[in-house]
Design a protein around this motif. Structure first.
Motif, PDB file in Angstrom:
ATOM      1  N   MET A   1      18.337 -19.501  22.874  1.00  0.00           N
ATOM      2  CA  MET A   1      17.071 -19.860  23.764  1.00  0.00           C
ATOM      3  C   MET A   1      16.764 -20.991  22.298  1.00  0.00           C
ATOM      4  O   MET A   1      16.780 -22.357  23.070  1.00  0.00           O
ATOM      5  N   LEU A   2      17.276 -20.972  21.428  1.00  0.00           N
ATOM      6  CA  LEU A   2      17.396 -22.497  19.826  1.00  0.00           C
ATOM      7  C   LEU A   2      18.376 -22.744  19.729  1.00  0.00           C
ATOM      8  O   LEU A   2      18.555 -24.247  19.265  1.00  0.00           O
ATOM      9  N   LYS A   3      19.620 -22.738  19.994  1.00  0.00           N
ATOM     10  CA  LYS A   3      20.668 -22.823  19.313  1.00  0.00           C
ATOM     11  C   LYS A   3      21.378 -24.336  19.936  1.00  0.00           C
ATOM     12  O   LYS A   3      21.772 -24.795  19.530  1.00  0.00           O
ATOM     13  N   ASP A   4      20.887 -24.623  21.169  1.00  0.00           N
ATOM     14  CA  ASP A   4      21.325 -25.866  21.084  1.00  0.00           C
ATOM     15  C   ASP A   4      20.018 -27.166  21.247  1.00  0.00           C
ATOM     16  O   ASP A   4      19.993 -28.302  22.053  1.00  0.00           O
ATOM     17  N   LYS A   5      19.527 -27.205  20.349  1.00  0.00           N
ATOM     18  CA  LYS A   5      18.544 -27.751  20.225  1.00  0.00           C
ATOM     19  C   LYS A   5      18.457 -28.333  19.254  1.00  0.00           C
ATOM     20  O   LYS A   5      18.827 -27.438  17.827  1.00  0.00           O
ATOM     21  N   TRP A   6      17.300 -29.274  18.942  1.00  0.00           N
ATOM     22  CA  TRP A   6      17.883 -30.079  17.247  1.00  0.00           C
ATOM     23  C   TRP A   6      16.960 -29.452  16.392  1.00  0.00           C
ATOM     24  O   TRP A   6      16.258 -28.969  16.730  1.00  0.00           O
ATOM     25  N   VAL A   7      17.792 -29.519  15.394  1.00  0.00           N
ATOM     26  CA  VAL A   7      16.449 -28.880  14.438  1.00  0.00           C
ATOM     27  C   VAL A   7      16.275 -29.871  13.223  1.00  0.00           C
ATOM     28  O   VAL A   7      16.446 -31.205  13.082  1.00  0.00           O
ATOM     29  N   GLY A   8      14.710 -30.037  12.802  1.00  0.00           N
ATOM     30  CA  GLY A   8      14.124 -31.207  11.967  1.00  0.00           C
ATOM     31  C   GLY A   8      14.049 -30.052  10.440  1.00  0.00           C
ATOM     32  O   GLY A   8      13.991 -28.942  10.793  1.00  0.00           O
ATOM     33  N   SER A   9      14.299 -30.133   9.293  1.00  0.00           N
ATOM     34  CA  SER A   9      13.225 -30.252   7.827  1.00  0.00           C
ATOM     35  C   SER A   9      11.977 -30.188   7.774  1.00  0.00           C
ATOM     36  O   SER A   9      11.605 -31.772   8.443  1.00  0.00           O
ATOM     37  N   VAL A  10      11.413 -29.959   6.644  1.00  0.00           N
ATOM     38  CA  VAL A  10       9.938 -30.550   6.226  1.00  0.00           C
ATOM     39  C   VAL A  10       9.894 -29.682   4.860  1.00  0.00           C
ATOM     40  O   VAL A  10      10.144 -28.831   4.695  1.00  0.00           O
ATOM     41  N   LEU A  11       9.705 -30.935   3.816  1.00  0.00           N
ATOM     42  CA  LEU A  11       9.202 -31.128   2.722  1.00  0.00           C
ATOM     43  C   LEU A  11       8.199 -31.091   2.904  1.00  0.00           C
ATOM     44  O   LEU A  11       7.362 -32.357   3.087  1.00  0.00           O
ATOM     45  N   PRO A  12       7.695 -31.072   1.480  1.00  0.00           N
ATOM     46  CA  PRO A  12       6.265 -31.106   0.153  1.00  0.00           C
ATOM     47  C   PRO A  12       6.674 -31.854  -0.616  1.00  0.00           C
ATOM     48  O   PRO A  12       7.681 -32.245  -0.746  1.00  0.00           O
TER      49      PRO A  12
END
Length: 127
Positions: A1-12
């Motif tokens: 389901m997620l393998k073809d989706k862009w991913v991002g990161s969140v930093l504090p």
């Protein structure tokens, strides 16, 4: 389901202004939302990106939180060092850096540094 989706990161970030200055002055990044006060969003290559948000939890993670894939790790390290970025030196079983760069048997390499908020960031080379 997620393998073809862009991913991002969140930093504090404990201090969003200090973080914004670090990412601009040291890494050469400008936020996509320059008027926001409690977070900043950055776009990088191929539609990837990350968000930095204000929180008192910044710098508490002891693991790499975001990494960039680079074509020439030695050149990328030297370029960031010229802006004042300091690379970490590690000497663990199976992982030793020299000049800030760990070279792996498969030809890959990595280098780690801290941002202004204590988050661990990396440069990565994959042959």
């Amino acid at each position: 389901m997620l393998k073809d989706k862009w991913v991002g990161s969140v930093l504090p970030a404990a201090d969003i202004t200090r973080a914004r200055d670090f990412y601009r002055d040291k890494l050469g990044l400008e936020p996509d939302n320059p008027d926001a006060e409690d977070n900043v969003q950055y776009k990088c290559g191929d539609g990837t990106g990350f968000l930095i948000y204000q929180t008192s939890n910044a710098g508490s993670a002891k693991n790499t939180q975001i990494g960039w894939i680079v074509e020439d790790i030695a050149a990328a390290v030297a370029e960031l060092q010229a802006t004042g970025v300091v690379f970490e030196e590690y000497d663990f079983p199976g992982l030793k850096t020299e000049g800030g760069i760990a070279r792996m048997p498969d030809g890959s390499a990595a280098a780690w540094f801290l941002d202004s908020e204590g988050n661990i960031l990396s440069l990565n080379y994959m042959p």
